[in-house]
Motif scaffolding. Structure first.
Motif, PDB file in Angstrom:
ATOM      1  N   VAL A 177      -4.098  -3.554  15.508  1.00  0.00           N
ATOM      2  CA  VAL A 177      -3.960  -3.880  14.088  1.00  0.00           C
ATOM      3  C   VAL A 177      -4.488  -2.728  13.244  1.00  0.00           C
ATOM      4  O   VAL A 177      -5.571  -2.199  13.503  1.00  0.00           O
ATOM      5  CB  VAL A 177      -4.733  -5.171  13.722  1.00  0.00           C
ATOM      6  N   SER A 178      -3.704  -2.356  12.253  1.00  0.00           N
ATOM      7  CA  SER A 178      -4.069  -1.300  11.302  1.00  0.00           C
ATOM      8  C   SER A 178      -3.898  -1.850   9.889  1.00  0.00           C
ATOM      9  O   SER A 178      -2.837  -2.366   9.549  1.00  0.00           O
ATOM     10  CB  SER A 178      -3.140  -0.095  11.529  1.00  0.00           C
ATOM     11  N   LEU A 179      -4.967  -1.761   9.095  1.00  0.00           N
ATOM     12  CA  LEU A 179      -4.904  -2.227   7.702  1.00  0.00           C
ATOM     13  C   LEU A 179      -4.841  -1.034   6.748  1.00  0.00           C
ATOM     14  O   LEU A 179      -5.594  -0.075   6.904  1.00  0.00           O
ATOM     15  CB  LEU A 179      -6.147  -3.058   7.361  1.00  0.00           C
ATOM     16  N   VAL A 180      -3.959  -1.123   5.793  1.00  0.00           N
ATOM     17  CA  VAL A 180      -3.862  -0.122   4.726  1.00  0.00           C
ATOM     18  C   VAL A 180      -4.049  -0.874   3.408  1.00  0.00           C
ATOM     19  O   VAL A 180      -3.278  -1.786   3.103  1.00  0.00           O
ATOM     20  CB  VAL A 180      -2.494   0.593   4.751  1.00  0.00           C
ATOM     21  N   GLU A 181      -5.082  -0.516   2.662  1.00  0.00           N
ATOM     22  CA  GLU A 181      -5.406  -1.269   1.452  1.00  0.00           C
ATOM     23  C   GLU A 181      -4.979  -0.514   0.198  1.00  0.00           C
ATOM     24  O   GLU A 181      -5.129   0.704   0.109  1.00  0.00           O
ATOM     25  CB  GLU A 181      -6.908  -1.549   1.406  1.00  0.00           C
ATOM     26  N   VAL A 182      -4.468  -1.269  -0.749  1.00  0.00           N
ATOM     27  CA  VAL A 182      -3.988  -0.680  -2.005  1.00  0.00           C
ATOM     28  C   VAL A 182      -4.488  -1.524  -3.168  1.00  0.00           C
ATOM     29  O   VAL A 182      -4.803  -2.701  -3.003  1.00  0.00           O
ATOM     30  CB  VAL A 182      -2.441  -0.625  -2.022  1.00  0.00           C
ATOM     31  N   PRO A 183      -4.542  -0.936  -4.369  1.00  0.00           N
ATOM     32  CA  PRO A 183      -4.923  -1.739  -5.539  1.00  0.00           C
ATOM     33  C   PRO A 183      -3.779  -2.685  -5.931  1.00  0.00           C
ATOM     34  O   PRO A 183      -2.615  -2.444  -5.605  1.00  0.00           O
ATOM     35  CB  PRO A 183      -5.187  -0.707  -6.626  1.00  0.00           C
ATOM     36  N   LYS A 184      -4.153  -3.738  -6.662  1.00  0.00           N
ATOM     37  CA  LYS A 184      -3.166  -4.783  -7.006  1.00  0.00           C
ATOM     38  C   LYS A 184      -2.010  -4.257  -7.844  1.00  0.00           C
ATOM     39  O   LYS A 184      -0.915  -4.833  -7.826  1.00  0.00           O
ATOM     40  CB  LYS A 184      -3.871  -5.906  -7.785  1.00  0.00           C
ATOM     41  N   GLU A 185      -2.270  -3.205  -8.580  1.00  0.00           N
ATOM     42  CA  GLU A 185      -1.204  -2.683  -9.451  1.00  0.00           C
ATOM     43  C   GLU A 185      -0.107  -1.976  -8.662  1.00  0.00           C
ATOM     44  O   GLU A 185       0.874  -1.530  -9.239  1.00  0.00           O
ATOM     45  CB  GLU A 185      -1.813  -1.718 -10.472  1.00  0.00           C
ATOM     46  N   ARG A 239      12.039  -8.229  -9.866  1.00  0.00           N
ATOM     47  CA  ARG A 239      12.326  -8.169 -11.316  1.00  0.00           C
ATOM     48  C   ARG A 239      11.771  -6.930 -12.001  1.00  0.00           C
ATOM     49  O   ARG A 239      11.646  -6.887 -13.233  1.00  0.00           O
ATOM     50  CB  ARG A 239      11.830  -9.433 -12.024  1.00  0.00           C
ATOM     51  N   GLY A 240      11.418  -5.932 -11.238  1.00  0.00           N
ATOM     52  CA  GLY A 240      10.953  -4.701 -11.863  1.00  0.00           C
ATOM     53  C   GLY A 240       9.627  -4.827 -12.579  1.00  0.00           C
ATOM     54  O   GLY A 240       9.299  -4.023 -13.453  1.00  0.00           O
ATOM     55  N   VAL A 241       8.845  -5.834 -12.178  1.00  0.00           N
ATOM     56  CA  VAL A 241       7.596  -6.124 -12.874  1.00  0.00           C
ATOM     57  C   VAL A 241       6.405  -5.813 -11.967  1.00  0.00           C
ATOM     58  O   VAL A 241       6.471  -6.004 -10.751  1.00  0.00           O
ATOM     59  CB  VAL A 241       7.582  -7.615 -13.297  1.00  0.00           C
ATOM     60  N   MET A 242       5.299  -5.313 -12.561  1.00  0.00           N
ATOM     61  CA  MET A 242       4.046  -5.170 -11.816  1.00  0.00           C
ATOM     62  C   MET A 242       3.471  -6.566 -11.635  1.00  0.00           C
ATOM     63  O   MET A 242       2.913  -7.145 -12.575  1.00  0.00           O
ATOM     64  CB  MET A 242       3.086  -4.265 -12.603  1.00  0.00           C
ATOM     65  N   THR A 243       3.607  -7.097 -10.436  1.00  0.00           N
ATOM     66  CA  THR A 243       3.412  -8.527 -10.226  1.00  0.00           C
ATOM     67  C   THR A 243       2.042  -9.027 -10.682  1.00  0.00           C
ATOM     68  O   THR A 243       1.927 -10.068 -11.328  1.00  0.00           O
ATOM     69  CB  THR A 243       3.624  -8.876  -8.738  1.00  0.00           C
ATOM     70  N   TYR A 244       0.993  -8.266 -10.353  1.00  0.00           N
ATOM     71  CA  TYR A 244      -0.344  -8.807 -10.596  1.00  0.00           C
ATOM     72  C   TYR A 244      -0.954  -8.350 -11.914  1.00  0.00           C
ATOM     73  O   TYR A 244      -2.125  -8.620 -12.187  1.00  0.00           O
ATOM     74  CB  TYR A 244      -1.260  -8.474  -9.412  1.00  0.00           C
ATOM     75  N   ALA A 245      -0.176  -7.639 -12.709  1.00  0.00           N
ATOM     76  CA  ALA A 245      -0.634  -7.241 -14.057  1.00  0.00           C
ATOM     77  C   ALA A 245       0.614  -6.935 -14.866  1.00  0.00           C
ATOM     78  O   ALA A 245       0.900  -5.803 -15.207  1.00  0.00           O
ATOM     79  CB  ALA A 245      -1.558  -6.025 -13.975  1.00  0.00           C
ATOM     80  N   LEU A 250      12.095   7.633  -9.525  1.00  0.00           N
ATOM     81  CA  LEU A 250      10.849   8.366  -9.292  1.00  0.00           C
ATOM     82  C   LEU A 250      10.766   9.608 -10.166  1.00  0.00           C
ATOM     83  O   LEU A 250       9.703   9.944 -10.699  1.00  0.00           O
ATOM     84  CB  LEU A 250      10.730   8.752  -7.807  1.00  0.00           C
ATOM     85  N   VAL A 251      11.879  10.293 -10.296  1.00  0.00           N
ATOM     86  CA  VAL A 251      11.892  11.510 -11.112  1.00  0.00           C
ATOM     87  C   VAL A 251      11.717  11.167 -12.592  1.00  0.00           C
ATOM     88  O   VAL A 251      10.883  11.759 -13.292  1.00  0.00           O
ATOM     89  CB  VAL A 251      13.204  12.296 -10.878  1.00  0.00           C
ATOM     90  N   ARG A 277       4.146   0.785 -14.008  1.00  0.00           N
ATOM     91  CA  ARG A 277       4.988  -0.271 -14.595  1.00  0.00           C
ATOM     92  C   ARG A 277       6.373   0.270 -14.938  1.00  0.00           C
ATOM     93  O   ARG A 277       7.389  -0.366 -14.674  1.00  0.00           O
ATOM     94  CB  ARG A 277       4.314  -0.804 -15.866  1.00  0.00           C
ATOM     95  N   GLY A 278       6.398   1.455 -15.510  1.00  0.00           N
ATOM     96  CA  GLY A 278       7.685   2.065 -15.843  1.00  0.00           C
ATOM     97  C   GLY A 278       8.501   2.378 -14.600  1.00  0.00           C
ATOM     98  O   GLY A 278       9.737   2.269 -14.609  1.00  0.00           O
ATOM     99  N   LEU A 279       7.819   2.761 -13.546  1.00  0.00           N
ATOM    100  CA  LEU A 279       8.516   3.046 -12.291  1.00  0.00           C
ATOM    101  C   LEU A 279       9.172   1.779 -11.733  1.00  0.00           C
ATOM    102  O   LEU A 279      10.347   1.798 -11.324  1.00  0.00           O
ATOM    103  CB  LEU A 279       7.527   3.627 -11.268  1.00  0.00           C
TER     104      LEU A 279
END
Lengths: 128, 128, 128
Positions: free
Chosen positions: B106-114, B120-126, C28-29, C83-85
């Motif tokens: 198992v390998s975990l890669v962590e990222v911020p919520k943003e 829908r082209g939306v930043m889901t958590y903000a 991306l560009v 968000r724009g991306l």
């Protein structure tokens, strides 16, 4: 303990893929002190069109002989170590598998040590 | 909301792969509070030679029954939670799909919520 | 300089995959100032059952037309840029390849600039 994803176009022989695999692992061991016994790789030959690349990037040509290596590994290696790793990867892949250094792309993803379990359901580097 | 990449050698039945998929997701939900409805996985059966592994690592044997699970997920889980996740993954994969705990990486890669858009082209958590 | 992994189910035409590839790169560009010449992507059509997804997540339906895009890129982009991306990716993929915005999943993995070698065994963004 790195986990290495290696992507190439189709048409490589099993023998050449094996040499590439060895060359990449040896660079990690020699230049980045990865454990010699920890050779874990996912090697994928992609279908035609599977690897998309430009004819050149930053003045360095790219061909369909491109090799993309993404390495997930523990954080903490100094920039000089990473520089040495890139150089060793390029030298080894050329020597062992005839990969043009221009065609070798390397991406490092760093994680903390607690982010691995190498078996038995245990956090390998901080078990208790 | 994790995105899970599951890699196995070829030759698994669809039924067993389904059980593996369920077992991994259940561990994420139960041990790491991942949302039950957020089962997103990329499952790949690799060609012969596609998964390269040593006979053993850190004293734990590895066979061609190896299962490599790389999970991209939100940062912030405590070490104890990750420890519980590893244990739950190993227990579930053994029980549901007969995966030897020795063979589960198992390998975990962590990222911020943003760093997620789940549609829908939306930043889901903000979103705004 | 991003490295983009694009995952779809089988059955896409080469032409439509090419449009998808272009659409993602253009976003991306345009929205994240990625270099126009740096179009590096690994596009995989998965076998049946290879992409596991729920019928919906957070109220957004998901179908077998799902497109999962995981982008490894340099850290440092502001939330507004991300968000724009996301918005540009959804708009472009719909317009160019008919991908439902509901079906577009995006995951960003950020790394420091020293984590890339784009050829010749050199640390591209800090060569000496």
């Amino acid at each position: 303990m790195p986990l290495v994803r290696i992507s190439v176009d189709g048409g490589w022989s099993r023998e050449r893929l094996g040499k590439l695999s060895d060359a990449i692992h040896r660079a990690l061991v020699d230049a980045a002190k990865a454990p010699a016994e920890g050779k874990f790789q996912i090697v994928t030959e992609h279908a035609a069109g599977g690897i998309v690349h430009p004819p050149a990037f930053q003045g360095i040509p790219k061909t369909d002989g491109i090799v993309i290596v993404q390495i997930t590994m523990n954080a903490g290696r100094a920039p000089e170590v990473k520089r040495g790793l890139y150089a060793a990867l390029a030298a080894n892949c050329l020597e062992a598998a005839g990969v043009e250094p221009d065609d070798l792309v390397v991406s490092l993803v760093e994680v903390p040590k607690e982010n691995w379990s190498w078996g038995r359901g245990v956090m390998t580097y901080a078990p208790e």
